[in-house]
Design an enzyme around this catalytic site. Structure first.
Site, PDB file in Angstrom:
ATOM      1  N   ASP A 147     -10.305  -0.311  -5.895  1.00 15.50           N
ATOM      2  CA  ASP A 147      -9.740   0.412  -4.760  1.00 15.50           C
ATOM      3  C   ASP A 147      -8.405   1.069  -5.103  1.00 15.50           C
ATOM      4  OD1 ASP A 147      -8.433  -2.032  -4.962  1.00 15.50           O
ATOM      5  OD2 ASP A 147      -8.757  -2.645  -2.893  1.00 15.50           O
ATOM      6  N   ASP A 192      -2.090  -0.165  -8.487  1.00 12.43           N
ATOM      7  CA  ASP A 192      -0.773  -0.419  -7.892  1.00 12.43           C
ATOM      8  C   ASP A 192       0.207  -0.764  -9.018  1.00 12.43           C
ATOM      9  OD1 ASP A 192       0.725  -0.819  -5.365  1.00 12.43           O
ATOM     10  OD2 ASP A 192       0.688  -2.930  -5.863  1.00 12.43           O
ATOM     11  N   LYS A 235      -1.108   4.495  -6.802  1.00 15.89           N
ATOM     12  CA  LYS A 235       0.276   4.469  -6.316  1.00 15.89           C
ATOM     13  C   LYS A 235       1.198   4.479  -7.529  1.00 15.89           C
ATOM     14  CE  LYS A 235      -0.295   1.489  -2.236  1.00 15.89           C
ATOM     15  NZ  LYS A 235       0.070   0.146  -1.734  1.00 15.89           N
TER      16      LYS A 235
END
Ligand code: IMP
Ligand code: MG
Length: 204
Positions: free
Chosen positions: A121, A124, A152
């Site tokens: 997903d 990070d 991100k």
């Protein structure tokens, strides 16, 4: 809890604001599937006669919805991977990650020298992706090609890059489309921001 409370519970405390809509996600997955189908490693493996010559590996739990939609889009392009599931977790005190990633669910099928399409997903800190790539290579993957729905970049703690990225995501906690906050919102058809969550733009 009454029947009406059960039915309305997910929206009672405010639906998350839309960051990436269901339509945007669907359109982006079509483009990603085009690109992945043209990846030389995937295309070469898909041309071989062996069924399931590409193995997809979905990182649970948040990656399940992206993996499901991406595989359907790949199927329309005659890429027909088998799928396996892994789950990794970072352990640490409270909400602060220790930086130590551990497998809480190992891959239960033999990779057998196949190229792997790793689907997650969010990229990070990067620790999960780095750990899973090395885990899959250590278990015999001929190559690991990674696809994440969201990246991100502002949050990176270790060098990590996905081969295919759906969207660059601001530095905010997101939910929906498989992703949760304390077990909620996984079934939302879009990626959203929790009500009141502040968004700061990515630093790069
Ligand atoms: P990393 O090891 O820090 O890159 O962690 C990536 C994992 O953390 C993702 O696969 C998600 O499961 C989880 N994660 C990171 N950011 C979020 C978020 O904003 N919402 C939900 N899960 C997140
Ligand atoms: Mg995850």
């Amino acid at each position: 809890m009454t029947v009406s409370e059960t039915r309305s519970a997910p929206l009672d405390r405010g639906a998350p604001d839309v960051l990436f809509s269901a339509g945007q996600i669907a359109a982006r997955i079509e483009v990603l599937a085009d690109e992945i189908a043209e990846n030389p490693v995937i295309a070469a493996a898909a041309r071989t006669a062996r069924p399931g010559s590409v193995l997809s590996v979905c990182a649970l739990r948040g990656g399940f919805m992206f993996a499901a939609d991406l595989l359907r889009a790949l199927s329309a392009r005659r890429i027909d991977p088998d799928i396996g599931f892994v789950q990794a977790a970072s352990y640490g005190a409270g909400t602060v990650s220790s930086g130590q990633v551990q497998m809480v669910r190992e891959l239960k099928i033999d990779i057998g020298g196949r190229p792997v399409l790793l689907i997650d997903d969010i990229l990070d800190s990067g620790r999960t992706l780095v750990h899973l790539e090395s885990y899959l290579k250590g278990n015999g993957a001929a190559d690991v090609i990674s696809a994440v729905l969201l990246d991100k970049p502002a949050r990176r703690a270790v060098p990590a890059e996905a081969d295919y990225v759906g969207f660059t995501c601001p530095d905010a906690f997101v939910v929906g489309y498989g992703m949760d906050a304390a077990g909620r919102y996984r079934g939302l058809p879009y990626v959203g921001l929790l009500p009141g969550a502040s968004v700061s733009p990515p630093s790069i």
